[in-house]
Write an enzyme that holds these catalytic residues in place. Sequence first.
Site, PDB file in Angstrom:
ATOM      1  N   ASP A  63       0.855  -1.206   0.000  1.00 44.70           N
ATOM      2  CA  ASP A  63       0.000   0.000   0.000  1.00 44.70           C
ATOM      3  C   ASP A  63       0.886   1.250   0.000  1.00 44.70           C
ATOM      4  O   ASP A  63       1.123   1.842   1.042  1.00 44.70           O
ATOM      5  CB  ASP A  63      -0.897  -0.055   1.246  1.00 44.70           C
ATOM      6  CG  ASP A  63      -1.911   1.066   1.272  1.00 44.70           C
ATOM      7  OD1 ASP A  63      -2.168   1.679   0.220  1.00 44.70           O
ATOM      8  OD2 ASP A  63      -2.459   1.332   2.360  1.00 44.70           O
ATOM      9  N   PRO A  70       2.796  10.140 -15.067  1.00 45.54           N
ATOM     10  CA  PRO A  70       2.576   8.755 -15.527  1.00 45.54           C
ATOM     11  C   PRO A  70       3.861   7.951 -15.698  1.00 45.54           C
ATOM     12  O   PRO A  70       3.922   6.788 -15.298  1.00 45.54           O
ATOM     13  CB  PRO A  70       1.845   8.942 -16.861  1.00 45.54           C
ATOM     14  CG  PRO A  70       1.098  10.228 -16.695  1.00 45.54           C
ATOM     15  CD  PRO A  70       2.006  11.112 -15.866  1.00 45.54           C
ATOM     16  N   THR A 119     -10.053   8.941   3.891  1.00 40.49           N
ATOM     17  CA  THR A 119     -11.080   9.209   4.915  1.00 40.49           C
ATOM     18  C   THR A 119     -10.679  10.381   5.815  1.00 40.49           C
ATOM     19  O   THR A 119     -11.508  10.896   6.553  1.00 40.49           O
ATOM     20  CB  THR A 119     -11.335   7.951   5.775  1.00 40.49           C
ATOM     21  OG1 THR A 119     -10.077   7.364   6.097  1.00 40.49           O
ATOM     22  CG2 THR A 119     -12.181   6.945   5.054  1.00 40.49           C
ATOM     23  N   ARG A 184     -14.481  -2.320  12.448  1.00 41.79           N
ATOM     24  CA  ARG A 184     -14.369  -2.592  13.887  1.00 41.79           C
ATOM     25  C   ARG A 184     -15.327  -3.729  14.228  1.00 41.79           C
ATOM     26  O   ARG A 184     -16.515  -3.621  13.971  1.00 41.79           O
ATOM     27  CB  ARG A 184     -14.727  -1.335  14.704  1.00 41.79           C
ATOM     28  CG  ARG A 184     -13.676  -0.226  14.576  1.00 41.79           C
ATOM     29  CD  ARG A 184     -12.361  -0.654  15.192  1.00 41.79           C
ATOM     30  NE  ARG A 184     -11.271   0.303  14.990  1.00 41.79           N
ATOM     31  CZ  ARG A 184     -10.349   0.201  14.033  1.00 41.79           C
ATOM     32  NH1 ARG A 184     -10.367  -0.797  13.185  1.00 41.79           N
ATOM     33  NH2 ARG A 184      -9.382   1.080  13.935  1.00 41.79           N
ATOM     34  N   ARG A 216      -5.869  -2.639  14.088  1.00 41.18           N
ATOM     35  CA  ARG A 216      -5.685  -2.567  15.543  1.00 41.18           C
ATOM     36  C   ARG A 216      -6.512  -3.557  16.349  1.00 41.18           C
ATOM     37  O   ARG A 216      -5.998  -4.100  17.338  1.00 41.18           O
ATOM     38  CB  ARG A 216      -5.911  -1.121  16.020  1.00 41.18           C
ATOM     39  CG  ARG A 216      -4.694  -0.263  15.727  1.00 41.18           C
ATOM     40  CD  ARG A 216      -5.002   1.211  15.827  1.00 41.18           C
ATOM     41  NE  ARG A 216      -5.746   1.680  14.669  1.00 41.18           N
ATOM     42  CZ  ARG A 216      -6.085   2.951  14.463  1.00 41.18           C
ATOM     43  NH1 ARG A 216      -5.741   3.868  15.350  1.00 41.18           N
ATOM     44  NH2 ARG A 216      -6.740   3.291  13.374  1.00 41.18           N
TER      45      ARG A 216
HETATM   46  O1  C5P Z   1      -8.026  -1.182  11.545  1.00 40.63           O
HETATM   47  P1  C5P Z   1      -7.056  -0.030  11.615  1.00 40.63           P
HETATM   48  O2  C5P Z   1      -7.740   1.314  11.790  1.00 40.63           O
HETATM   49  O3  C5P Z   1      -5.945  -0.238  12.579  1.00 40.63           O
HETATM   50  O4  C5P Z   1      -6.394  -0.003  10.146  1.00 40.63           O
HETATM   51  C1  C5P Z   1      -5.510   1.002   9.807  1.00 40.63           C
HETATM   52  C2  C5P Z   1      -5.011   0.723   8.434  1.00 40.63           C
HETATM   53  O5  C5P Z   1      -6.010   1.018   7.456  1.00 40.63           O
HETATM   54  C3  C5P Z   1      -3.795   1.550   8.080  1.00 40.63           C
HETATM   55  O6  C5P Z   1      -2.850   0.684   7.488  1.00 40.63           O
HETATM   56  C4  C5P Z   1      -4.302   2.563   7.094  1.00 40.63           C
HETATM   57  O7  C5P Z   1      -3.339   2.866   6.111  1.00 40.63           O
HETATM   58  C5  C5P Z   1      -5.485   1.848   6.471  1.00 40.63           C
HETATM   59  N1  C5P Z   1      -6.447   2.782   5.896  1.00 40.63           N
HETATM   60  C6  C5P Z   1      -7.321   3.520   6.652  1.00 40.63           C
HETATM   61  N2  C5P Z   1      -8.223   4.373   6.084  1.00 40.63           N
HETATM   62  C7  C5P Z   1      -8.238   4.498   4.778  1.00 40.63           C
HETATM   63  C8  C5P Z   1      -7.354   3.765   3.982  1.00 40.63           C
HETATM   64  C9  C5P Z   1      -6.472   2.899   4.595  1.00 40.63           C
HETATM   65  O8  C5P Z   1      -7.307   3.478   7.860  1.00 40.63           O
HETATM   66  N3  C5P Z   1      -9.120   5.299   4.242  1.00 40.63           N
END
Ligand code: C5P
Length: 240
Positions: A63, A70, A119, A184, A216
Amino acid sequence: MRDPRDYIIFPLDVATRNDAEALVRQLAGRVGLFKIGLELFIRSGPDLIRWVRGEGGAGIFLDLKLHDIPMTVARAMAGIADLQVDMTTVHCGENPRMLEAAVDAGQGRTKVLGVTVLTSVGTADLHQAGFTPALADDVEALVRRRAEAAQAAGCAGVVCSGREAHAIKRALGPDFLAVTPGIRPAWESVGPDDQQRVMTPAEAVRSGADYIVIGRPIRDAVDPARAARRVADEVAEGLA
Ligand code: C5P
């Protein structure tokens, strides 16, 4: 039918290779993909990817959220494809030629996902950045528009919130992947954190998510392997 475990993308959001290896050993065979992001890639790089490929018993999602001209994106993508990762990310951004260059350079070896709107970006940010009021006030419309651009460029899917997954699957078809973070579990005990618009694993797959990114609640559990199993049970419940 896919195994419920295959829906789970576990982010290795840790700073050191040792911590990452410990988590991979605990979760091998219990999740569908391990996600390696910027922090770990910058510190531990391609070597760690090769190790996870050998030991992880799961796919790899690199990621890096590329966003550049490009040609530069294409050259980076060629290197990513050589690492034999299953999925990677490119910002949908403003330039369809960048997305097309990424898809071409991936040569079908690595699935390219478009990052629609982070987000962390809100309506006020979009107004400030000069978006038209219609798009700034309706982030979901902007997400859909960017998902359409990603599909037109040949991307395998997009990263979006669970709330947008249903509309994206309906508009762009069942084969276009929706990968949703902000998950979650119902039994969550982590407490409030920075994910604001959350869904449970069951809700996300019912909304059409093909993969859920969940970090998490598994990483910080007393027993991460057990937590991953409980998440898979919730996915199964959502699929039933
Ligand atoms: O479940 P948790 O909140 O710990 O997950 C965090 C992960 O999700 C991170 O690796 C973050 O890069 C990814 N992520 C995110 N929101 C997004 C895109 C990716 O939290 N919009």
